[in-house]
Design an enzyme around this catalytic site. Sequence first.
Site, PDB file in Angstrom:
ATOM      1  N   CYS A  63       0.462  -0.960   0.077  1.00  0.00           N
ATOM      2  CA  CYS A  63      -0.209  -0.174   0.327  1.00  0.00           C
ATOM      3  C   CYS A  63       1.086   0.954  -0.010  1.00  0.00           C
ATOM      4  O   CYS A  63       0.740   2.253  -0.419  1.00  0.00           O
ATOM      5  CB  CYS A  63      -1.035  -0.297   1.131  1.00  0.00           C
ATOM      6  SG  CYS A  63      -1.776  -1.311   0.954  1.00  0.00           S
TER       7      CYS A  63
ATOM      8  N   HIS B   8      -3.218   7.092   2.747  1.00  0.00           N
ATOM      9  CA  HIS B   8      -4.086   5.229   2.567  1.00  0.00           C
ATOM     10  C   HIS B   8      -5.126   5.739   2.811  1.00  0.00           C
ATOM     11  O   HIS B   8      -5.578   5.490   3.624  1.00  0.00           O
ATOM     12  CB  HIS B   8      -2.585   4.801   2.615  1.00  0.00           C
ATOM     13  CG  HIS B   8      -3.481   3.653   2.548  1.00  0.00           C
ATOM     14  ND1 HIS B   8      -4.048   3.075   1.232  1.00  0.00           N
ATOM     15  CD2 HIS B   8      -2.806   2.306   3.125  1.00  0.00           C
ATOM     16  CE1 HIS B   8      -4.486   1.576   1.382  1.00  0.00           C
ATOM     17  NE2 HIS B   8      -4.359   1.543   2.476  1.00  0.00           N
TER      18      HIS B   8
ATOM     19  N   ASN C  57      -9.990   0.046   0.020  1.00  0.00           N
ATOM     20  CA  ASN C  57      -8.679   0.137  -0.217  1.00  0.00           C
ATOM     21  C   ASN C  57      -7.855  -0.737  -1.177  1.00  0.00           C
ATOM     22  O   ASN C  57      -8.141  -1.338  -1.816  1.00  0.00           O
ATOM     23  CB  ASN C  57      -8.001  -0.911   0.966  1.00  0.00           C
ATOM     24  CG  ASN C  57      -6.589  -0.562   1.406  1.00  0.00           C
ATOM     25  OD1 ASN C  57      -6.322  -0.485   0.654  1.00  0.00           O
ATOM     26  ND2 ASN C  57      -6.439  -1.101   2.504  1.00  0.00           N
TER      27      ASN C  57
HETATM   28  N1  ACO Z   1     -19.085  -8.820   8.464  1.00  0.00           N
HETATM   29  C1  ACO Z   1     -19.965  -8.892   9.980  1.00  0.00           C
HETATM   30  N2  ACO Z   1     -18.749  -9.485  10.073  1.00  0.00           N
HETATM   31  C2  ACO Z   1     -17.326  -9.434  10.232  1.00  0.00           C
HETATM   32  C3  ACO Z   1     -17.111  -8.597   9.590  1.00  0.00           C
HETATM   33  C4  ACO Z   1     -17.676  -8.628   7.832  1.00  0.00           C
HETATM   34  N3  ACO Z   1     -17.865  -8.357   6.571  1.00  0.00           N
HETATM   35  N4  ACO Z   1     -16.164  -9.467   9.163  1.00  0.00           N
HETATM   36  C5  ACO Z   1     -15.544  -9.868  10.571  1.00  0.00           C
HETATM   37  N5  ACO Z   1     -16.501  -9.715  10.777  1.00  0.00           N
HETATM   38  C6  ACO Z   1     -16.720 -10.101  12.399  1.00  0.00           C
HETATM   39  C7  ACO Z   1     -15.640 -10.455  13.074  1.00  0.00           C
HETATM   40  O1  ACO Z   1     -15.751 -12.564  12.783  1.00  0.00           O
HETATM   41  C8  ACO Z   1     -16.124 -10.625  14.480  1.00  0.00           C
HETATM   42  O2  ACO Z   1     -16.892 -11.979  15.021  1.00  0.00           O
HETATM   43  P1  ACO Z   1     -16.976 -12.094  16.189  1.00  0.00           P
HETATM   44  O3  ACO Z   1     -16.624 -10.787  17.772  1.00  0.00           O
HETATM   45  O4  ACO Z   1     -18.282 -13.250  16.772  1.00  0.00           O
HETATM   46  O5  ACO Z   1     -15.690 -13.317  16.824  1.00  0.00           O
HETATM   47  C9  ACO Z   1     -16.950  -8.865  14.508  1.00  0.00           C
HETATM   48  O6  ACO Z   1     -17.027  -9.021  13.634  1.00  0.00           O
HETATM   49  C10 ACO Z   1     -15.491  -8.628  14.966  1.00  0.00           C
HETATM   50  O7  ACO Z   1     -14.305  -9.006  13.943  1.00  0.00           O
HETATM   51  P2  ACO Z   1     -12.983  -7.333  14.214  1.00  0.00           P
HETATM   52  O8  ACO Z   1     -11.809  -8.131  13.275  1.00  0.00           O
HETATM   53  O9  ACO Z   1     -13.375  -7.649  15.669  1.00  0.00           O
HETATM   54  O10 ACO Z   1     -13.665  -6.444  13.809  1.00  0.00           O
HETATM   55  P3  ACO Z   1     -13.042  -5.148  13.444  1.00  0.00           P
HETATM   56  O11 ACO Z   1     -13.761  -4.167  14.663  1.00  0.00           O
HETATM   57  O12 ACO Z   1     -11.210  -5.082  14.677  1.00  0.00           O
HETATM   58  O13 ACO Z   1     -13.004  -4.034  12.653  1.00  0.00           O
HETATM   59  C11 ACO Z   1     -11.301  -4.028  10.556  1.00  0.00           C
HETATM   60  C12 ACO Z   1     -12.531  -5.748  11.430  1.00  0.00           C
HETATM   61  C13 ACO Z   1     -12.663  -3.347   9.643  1.00  0.00           C
HETATM   62  C14 ACO Z   1     -10.532  -5.494   9.894  1.00  0.00           C
HETATM   63  C15 ACO Z   1     -10.317  -3.788  11.276  1.00  0.00           C
HETATM   64  O14 ACO Z   1      -9.722  -3.939  12.455  1.00  0.00           O
HETATM   65  C16 ACO Z   1      -9.525  -2.731  10.831  1.00  0.00           C
HETATM   66  O15 ACO Z   1      -9.977  -1.680   9.756  1.00  0.00           O
HETATM   67  N6  ACO Z   1      -8.225  -2.604  10.770  1.00  0.00           N
HETATM   68  C17 ACO Z   1      -7.090  -2.631  10.081  1.00  0.00           C
HETATM   69  C18 ACO Z   1      -7.353  -2.898   8.474  1.00  0.00           C
HETATM   70  C19 ACO Z   1      -6.340  -1.814   6.746  1.00  0.00           C
HETATM   71  O16 ACO Z   1      -6.857  -0.728   7.801  1.00  0.00           O
HETATM   72  N7  ACO Z   1      -5.571  -2.893   6.308  1.00  0.00           N
HETATM   73  C20 ACO Z   1      -4.935  -2.688   5.486  1.00  0.00           C
HETATM   74  C21 ACO Z   1      -3.729  -1.787   6.004  1.00  0.00           C
HETATM   75  S1  ACO Z   1      -2.900  -2.544   4.875  1.00  0.00           S
HETATM   76  C22 ACO Z   1      -3.197  -2.416   3.193  1.00  0.00           C
HETATM   77  O17 ACO Z   1      -3.683  -1.129   3.094  1.00  0.00           O
HETATM   78  C23 ACO Z   1      -3.359  -4.403   2.472  1.00  0.00           C
END
Ligand code: ACO
Length: 320
Positions: free
Chosen positions: A111, A245, A275
């Site tokens: 990224c 980003h 993204n």
């Molecule tokens: N729809 C519904 N539920 C979902 C989904 C979905 N698409 N995805 C995960 N869940 C569920 C999980 O299974 C979990 O359920 P559980 O509590 O029963 O186990 C619950 O939602 C919470 O999951 P978390 O992973 O804790 O959710 P979080 O609030 O952390 O959000 C996310 C996840 C959006 C991925 C967040 O962690 C994030 O944005 N991280 C940064 C990722 C990022 O920016 N990456 C890019 C940088 S590098 C690059 O660009 C390649």
Amino acid sequence: MSFNITGTGSCHPKKLVTNDDLAGFLDTNDEWIRTRTGIRERRIMTDESLLDIAVKASAEAIADAGVSASEIDLLIFSTLQGDYISPSTACLLSKKLGINCSSQFDMNMGCSGFLFALDIADSYFKSKKAKKALIVCAEAMSKLVDWSDRSTCVLFGDGAGAVVLESGNGFKDISLTVNGEYEHLYVQKASGNIPFFEQPEQKAFLKMDGQEIYIFAVSSIIREISSMLEKHSMTASDPDYYIFHQANIRIIDSARKKLRQSGEKFPVNLDRYGNTSSASIPMLLDEMNREGKLKKGDILMLCTFGAGLTTGACIIEWNK
Ligand code: ACO
């Protein structure tokens, strides 16, 4: 003397996929995706190749700069994965566009690719090896995600962004950090068909521990920005725009709150494109340029983070 950004371009694939479309085949819903990420829809390549979208974004940037493709003497192409492993997409793109310089290559810094490309371009301009450069970032994230993994596939989209650089004093400084950690964000290679030993089947899917990357992003990007501001005796209010980003609105908002700045300084288009990895910053720059939001003399702080793990901040004065 380094460079000014003198032209921008972008390409958004035709196929629009909404959160509701994803909920049609995944256990997810619009509310979860919007509130956790800020993403409403993304574009996905169907009959377009990576080269097609790169050509369109590049042609727009070249036209916007008012230069001729034959004048380009440096071409840097950033992608996680080209249409071919070999030849490089830069070679294919230069033939399509009529670029005939020998300084051209693909690079993969995830990224953060756009900022790493700007850093390399700075060296070419400072050493007078380039007078007009084209940086193109194009990504087919739809080919790297596992469409049965709701925790990753909902986050990404496809797209391309490009900029033309010409000699000038707009580029001020850049800071890039790499820590070599990969456990929380990687794409493995698919297993081959080597006949001499048993190999477990391995697919080339993106794997990410979202929470770990979230924590890394919000802590490290603020460090990078703060040290850049301090180095240049600037306050957080001095940049006219922080161009992040486009990964997650919560990451951008968290940084904005720590810097105590208003939302107008943090433009966003991830709601429409998701993204798009290294393409996200040049795509956003192009949108702002075309909407007339960027004024001559504006100070831009470009901010990135991604696989590697990498972070970066770059100060550019908009001199177009
Ligand atoms: N729809 C519904 N539920 C979902 C989904 C979905 N698409 N995805 C995960 N869940 C569920 C999980 O299974 C979990 O359920 P559980 O509590 O029963 O186990 C619950 O939602 C919470 O999951 P978390 O992973 O804790 O959710 P979080 O609030 O952390 O959000 C996310 C996840 C959006 C991925 C967040 O962690 C994030 O944005 N991280 C940064 C990722 C990022 O920016 N990456 C890019 C940088 S590098 C690059 O660009 C390649």
